[in-house]
Design a protein around this motif. Structure first.
Motif, PDB file in Angstrom:
ATOM      1  N   ALA A 144      -9.081   3.306   2.878  1.00 27.71           N
ATOM      2  CA  ALA A 144      -8.587   4.680   2.729  1.00 27.71           C
ATOM      3  C   ALA A 144      -7.568   5.019   3.815  1.00 27.71           C
ATOM      4  O   ALA A 144      -6.555   5.680   3.532  1.00 27.71           O
ATOM      5  CB  ALA A 144      -9.759   5.657   2.779  1.00 27.71           C
ATOM      6  N   VAL A 145      -7.820   4.563   5.021  1.00 27.78           N
ATOM      7  CA  VAL A 145      -6.856   4.867   6.093  1.00 27.78           C
ATOM      8  C   VAL A 145      -5.527   4.189   5.782  1.00 27.78           C
ATOM      9  O   VAL A 145      -4.451   4.781   5.939  1.00 27.78           O
ATOM     10  CB  VAL A 145      -7.407   4.441   7.474  1.00 27.78           C
ATOM     11  N   ARG A 146      -5.616   2.959   5.287  1.00 33.71           N
ATOM     12  CA  ARG A 146      -4.374   2.262   4.905  1.00 33.71           C
ATOM     13  C   ARG A 146      -3.633   3.025   3.802  1.00 33.71           C
ATOM     14  O   ARG A 146      -2.416   3.170   3.833  1.00 33.71           O
ATOM     15  CB  ARG A 146      -4.705   0.854   4.392  1.00 33.71           C
ATOM     16  N   LEU A 147      -4.395   3.510   2.814  1.00 32.95           N
ATOM     17  CA  LEU A 147      -3.770   4.246   1.710  1.00 32.95           C
ATOM     18  C   LEU A 147      -3.161   5.557   2.211  1.00 32.95           C
ATOM     19  O   LEU A 147      -2.077   5.969   1.766  1.00 32.95           O
ATOM     20  CB  LEU A 147      -4.811   4.526   0.614  1.00 32.95           C
ATOM     21  N   ALA A 148      -3.839   6.192   3.149  1.00 34.92           N
ATOM     22  CA  ALA A 148      -3.312   7.455   3.703  1.00 34.92           C
ATOM     23  C   ALA A 148      -1.961   7.220   4.375  1.00 34.92           C
ATOM     24  O   ALA A 148      -1.061   8.083   4.310  1.00 34.92           O
ATOM     25  CB  ALA A 148      -4.309   8.039   4.705  1.00 34.92           C
ATOM     26  N   ILE A 149      -1.809   6.057   4.998  1.00 35.30           N
ATOM     27  CA  ILE A 149      -0.523   5.739   5.638  1.00 35.30           C
ATOM     28  C   ILE A 149       0.575   5.681   4.566  1.00 35.30           C
ATOM     29  O   ILE A 149       1.672   6.219   4.732  1.00 35.30           O
ATOM     30  CB  ILE A 149      -0.623   4.391   6.401  1.00 35.30           C
ATOM     31  N   GLU A 150       0.235   5.053   3.432  1.00 35.93           N
ATOM     32  CA  GLU A 150       1.220   4.963   2.337  1.00 35.93           C
ATOM     33  C   GLU A 150       1.566   6.349   1.787  1.00 35.93           C
ATOM     34  O   GLU A 150       2.718   6.637   1.486  1.00 35.93           O
ATOM     35  CB  GLU A 150       0.663   4.111   1.188  1.00 35.93           C
ATOM     36  N   ILE A 151       0.566   7.185   1.663  1.00 36.89           N
ATOM     37  CA  ILE A 151       0.814   8.543   1.140  1.00 36.89           C
ATOM     38  C   ILE A 151       1.704   9.314   2.124  1.00 36.89           C
ATOM     39  O   ILE A 151       2.678   9.964   1.728  1.00 36.89           O
ATOM     40  CB  ILE A 151      -0.510   9.306   0.918  1.00 36.89           C
ATOM     41  N   ALA A 152       1.371   9.212   3.399  1.00 39.49           N
ATOM     42  CA  ALA A 152       2.154   9.935   4.412  1.00 39.49           C
ATOM     43  C   ALA A 152       3.588   9.436   4.455  1.00 39.49           C
ATOM     44  O   ALA A 152       4.524  10.214   4.683  1.00 39.49           O
ATOM     45  CB  ALA A 152       1.490   9.787   5.779  1.00 39.49           C
ATOM     46  N   ASP A 153       3.765   8.131   4.208  1.00 40.15           N
ATOM     47  CA  ASP A 153       5.123   7.553   4.200  1.00 40.15           C
ATOM     48  C   ASP A 153       5.900   7.924   2.949  1.00 40.15           C
ATOM     49  O   ASP A 153       7.088   7.633   2.842  1.00 40.15           O
ATOM     50  CB  ASP A 153       5.039   6.013   4.252  1.00 40.15           C
ATOM     51  N   GLY A 154       5.203   8.469   1.950  1.00 46.68           N
ATOM     52  CA  GLY A 154       5.857   8.767   0.667  1.00 46.68           C
ATOM     53  C   GLY A 154       5.919   7.557  -0.245  1.00 46.68           C
ATOM     54  O   GLY A 154       6.517   7.601  -1.328  1.00 46.68           O
TER      55      GLY A 154
END
Ligand code: FES
Length: 926
Positions: A144-154
């Protein structure tokens, strides 16, 4: 007194008590209950917030340290109605189960991402290493933390509430949003005005007669409103799950160090604690039964005068074990001992009680067995079931501990005595002392096998420690006997199990319930058999493994849905494809170990496995369900909503489920345990949905003047089949029904198929197959663990675990994966680090950290493979999973240690110093 000014979630706030902890200020002062109290001493991480850009455990900071500080809590993350990327990702990845740890982990992760938006996996693990999660095994948290990074990056945009949700999908869990937002869910999150605080008084000795209790001075202390002893209990002074009762408050004797003597009800918790030393108790100290062996000695003094310490014996016999040994080519004998263990659920036990406007007693709390709890509370309070309303709150983990009553009766008693709301909460040390533990068991196994690996005879002697009261010790004794051969067929068996009363904390249900301990013994002794026969450990398990048509020790023929061989093949193939890694340094050795496992689904043994369900159409056009099953973080509510949604043919997001609440829930008997709710609640939900659909179509058809056979339930409303068009939305249907004073509410109580208590004679079963069916279904598993052992220090690192499970149809594969990951990490803790130490009845293990629960840093790589061997009577083929994945992990690790360094470990957990000594010494670790 000068005020302390600080900023919390961008708002200026003021504190007045410099000694107050930030956690108390947030929860009690500001009503921000997202930060949870799991230990009060900075050991669990559930209260993590951000202070001046750093992740900090709020219970460790006093307000006097926070002048001018900028504090962020989970409640401040969502902005303008949009969830923070971490909250979205945690929902999407199923990165939580009970959710008690989740706000803390999200805040620790946010502090990391604020400082470094692109951390490595190792940095993520480091960032959350102080946040214990007992449920997830951390893997989906890291995802989830990895996915959150992708979301934050757009780079990724998520629609977390998309249309996923039928059987086989992975929709967002019910109440998931509340969990990631830190909204009130748990018992201690709720505020009730004018509420007294109840705190429990425990004894000074683990075994003593009580000569007198004098509360007069304590009653005069500031803030004290009432003190309850056993004399204040208006009804039955005992509760019990079995035939052996447990006293609610000590009458004339205490039998363990957590045997409550009194409850002090005061205006504040501190006032209650301050009054306790003024309670005068006269004791006559008695000798302590500290071990099962002492209990087994008939000369020992009795824990209960009316029962022998050796209070429960089970004997399961089939064939002729001596003839089997005589025909064997090899015989292996092994002694294995597994210790007492604390569940380590994060939530501190709590209950609330109040009187409602009708004078009815309302009790709020967590519990796996609401119907039994209601029964016990009524008996103790001398009330009828109509005079009480029990409302079950979601649990911050359960793992079996919540089978037994903890604080409910104490809160109810306080309210009945004072007519005021009462909250009773235990501290972490009180949880350790009072609440149930995993049974410590000692096994002697003797196994005989033929050259080709076939087991010809198996004999066991098992000695268990159930502590001062039985809880479900008798029934567990039965499990260790009937499941004594593990998932293997043995033609000749002789299994003897004995359960002892001692003066230790009570042992009760804990994930796996006896089968987990048996698994350690069976799987390690079979490894020795394979070695003696020069057979592959995979092959030995295949030769003996249960399959359809084979027979358990208690004579049950496995009729269907047995994927055991497929689970072994799956982990063997995956492991052999990867091979063993090279050791990371000189002086380190790597090895692999194999273990199988099985677990019954449901109580069986002649008990009813049932579940209730109700469905109604709400005015807003959504479907409201209630069941008797409890959401404990395992996903019960999500799974039954998926099953109902598919059966009704409506979107998952349009099906809601409420908590178990006497005002709304259908009749339900039995607990949420034994891996049975997917099967039982799922079947209840499926059949109830079919009946509801029929009723809805008949009612709406009748009211609208349309034949029920000409209409059907569609995703948006009732549809006309011929014209293939919407007849009316569900909200319009609800209005039509209400306007005509009709009702479509449907209730249904499901009872699983017939099964029986184990028979004495388990031979000649041909004419009597049904009478030997003690469980409706079994779940199967196999694992391979790969470890690295440091020969100098004895430290063991679990590098990888290959896991395969036959759970029938996976209703929600992501949640199945979560159960597997959590089980594997729990099993790793069981093998290597977790312990609960006692000495002469006194508890040596204090606090939370000392339990040795695994952190994110110990998390191994987990490779999981599902074998969906559908059950013909399971809902959509499902059986269940919650406990089974735990069973093979510890023995697979022990077998891997032997494979790596040639030391056979015979007691848990593995102490590095002892292992290092054994590596250099006699090769047996005891
Ligand atoms: Fe982490 Fe339950 S989800 S403790």
């Amino acid at each position: 007194m000068a005020e302390i000014k600080l900023i919390v979630n961008s708002k200026e706030v003021f504190a007045r008590d410099p000694e107050q902890t930030l956690l108390s200020f947030l929860r009690d002062g500001l009503g921000l209950v997202g930060a949870k109290d799991g230990c009060s001493r900075g050991q669990c991480g559930a209260c993590t917030v951000i202070i001046d850009k750093k992740a900090v455990r709020a219970c460790t900071r006093k307000m006097k340290q926070l002048e001018g500080a900028v504090v962020e809590t989970v409640e401040g993350l969502a902005q303008n109605g949009e969830l923070h990327p971490l909250q979205q990702a945690f929902l999407y990845c199923h990165a939580f189960q009970c959710g008690f740890c989740t706000p803390g982990i999200i805040m620790a992760s946010k502090a990391l991402l604020d400082a470094d938006p692109h951390p490595t996996d190792d940095q993520i693990k480091q960032a959350i290493k102080f946040n214990i999660c007992r449920c997830t095994g951390y893997k989906q948290v890291i995802d989830a933390v990895r996915l959150a990074i992708e979301i934050a990056d757009g780079a990724t945009k998520l629609d977390v509430f998309d249309n996923r949700g039928w059987v086989g999908d992975n929709p967002v869990v019910k109440n998931g949003v509340e969990r990631v937002m830190g909204q009130p869910l748990f018992t201690d999150d709720f505020h009730i005005d004018n509420c007294l605080q109840g705190r429990v008084v425990f004894p000074a000795y683990p075994h003593a007669k009580i000569l007198s209790i004098d509360c007069a001075e304590a009653l005069k202390q500031p803030g004290v409103v009432a003190i309850a002893t056993h004399k204040d209990i208006p009804g039955k002074k005992f509760f019990s799950q079995e035939l052996f009762p447990q006293q609610i408050l000590a009458i004339d004797k205490v039998r363990f160090i957590g045997d409550p003597i009194a409850v002090v009800y005061a205006e504040s918790a501190q006032q209650a604690y301050d009054a306790m030393p003024f309670i005068k108790v006269e004791y006559e100290v008695l000798p302590v039964i500290a071990t099962a062996e002492q209990g087994y000695d008939p000369e020992s003094c009795r824990v209960h005068e009316e029962y022998p310490n050796n209070f429960a014996n089970r004997h399961v016999q089939k064939g002729d074990v001596e003839r089997g040994f005589a025909a064997s080519d090899v015989i292996v004998e092994s002694d294995v001992s597994v210790g007492t263990l604390e569940h380590g659920r994060l939530e501190l036990d709590a209950a609330l009680a109040e009187l409602d406007e009708k004078g009815r007693l309302v009790v709020y709390g967590t519990g796996q067995n609401p119907s039994h709890m209601r029964h016990d509370i009524c008996k103790a309070m001398n009330l009828t079931e109509e005079q009480i309303r029990l409302v079950t709150r979601p649990a911050g983990g359960a793992f079996g501990k919540l089978e037994d009553l903890v604080c409910h009766i104490f809160a109810a008693l306080g309210t009945m005595m004072t007519k005021r709301p009462v909250r009773v909460t235990l501290t972490r040390d009180e949880v350790n002392a009072y609440t149930t533990k995993r049974h410590a068991l000692k096994f002697h196994y003797k196994v005989g096998a033929a050259k080709d690996g076939r087991i010809l005879a198996m004999q066991t002697f098992t000695l268990g420690d159930t502590g001062a009261y039985s809880s479900l010790g008798d029934f567990l004794n039965s499990c260790t006997a009937t499941m004594g051969s593990g998932p293997y067929e043995a033609p000749n068996v002789d299994f003897n199990s004995h359960m002892m009363f001692t003066n230790n904390p009570i042992a009760g249900c804990f994930r796996g319930y006896g089968s987990t301990q048996v698994s350690v013994a069976v799987e390690t002794v079979l490894d020795q058999v394979a070695e003696k026969l020069n057979l592959s450990p995979f092959e030995l398990r295949r030769v003996n493994g249960l399959s359809s048509g084979k027979q358990t020790p208690s004579g049950q023929i496995i009729e269907y849905s047995c994927g055991f061989h497929d689970t072994i093949n799956a982990v063997q193939t995956a492991f052999e494809k990867d091979g063993l890694p090279a050791p990371s340094a000189p002086g380190k050795k790597v090895g692999f170990g194999v273990a199988g496992g099985f677990k019954n689904m449901g109580f069986g043994n002649g008990m009813e496995d049932g579940a209730g369900c109700s469905i109604d159409l709400r005015p807003d056009g959504k479907f409201q369900m209630y069941t008797g099953g409890v959401e404990l973080g395992q996903g019960h509510d999500t799974v039954v909503c998926q099953i109902a949604a598919q059966t009704l043919g409506v979107p998952y997001n349009d099906v809601d489920i409420g908590p178990v609440d006497d005002d709304y829930s259908p009749y339900a008997k039995g607990s949420t345990s034994a891996s049975r709710m997917t099967y039982c609640s799922g079947n209840a939900a499926r059949t109830c949905s079919i009946m509801f659909k029929d009723k809805l179509l008949k009612t709406v058809g009748g009211l609208a003047g349309v034949s029920p056979s000409a209409i059907d339930m569609g995703k948006e409303g009732i549809v006309e089949l011929k014209a293939d068009q919407l007849l009316m939305t569900y909200a319009e249907a609800a209005k039509l029904i209400a306007d005509n004073n009709a009702s479509v509410k449907q209730e249904y109580y499901y009872v699983a198929g017939e099964c029986h208590a184990p028979c004495d004679d388990n031979n000649n079963i041909d004419m009597d197959m049904i009478n030997h069916r003690i469980h409706i279904a079994y779940l199967f598993a196999a694992q391979v663990a790969v470890v690295e052992v440091d020969e100098e220090t004895g430290k063991v690192k679990v590098l990888r675990v290959y896991v395969s499970n036959d759970c029938g149809r996976a209703i929600n594969p992501a949640m199945v994966e979560g159960q597997i990951n959590g089980s594997v990490v729990m099993g790793m803790g069981y093998a290597l680090s977790e312990k609960f130490e006692m000495e002469d009845g006194y508890i040596k293990t204090k606090g939370y950290k000392q339990l040795g629960l695994p952190t994110s840093l110990e998390m191994p790589e987990i490779k999981a493979f599902l074998i969906e061997e559908n059950h013909p009577f399971g809902p959509y083929g499902a059986k269940g999973l919650g406990e089974m994945a735990l069973n093979p992990t510890a023995p697979a690790i022990l077998n891997a240690i032997y494979n790596a360094v040639g030391v056979r470990v015979t007691s848990l957990p593995v102490d590095p110093k002892k292992l290092a000594a054994a590596i250099k010494g006699d090769k047996i670790y005891r």
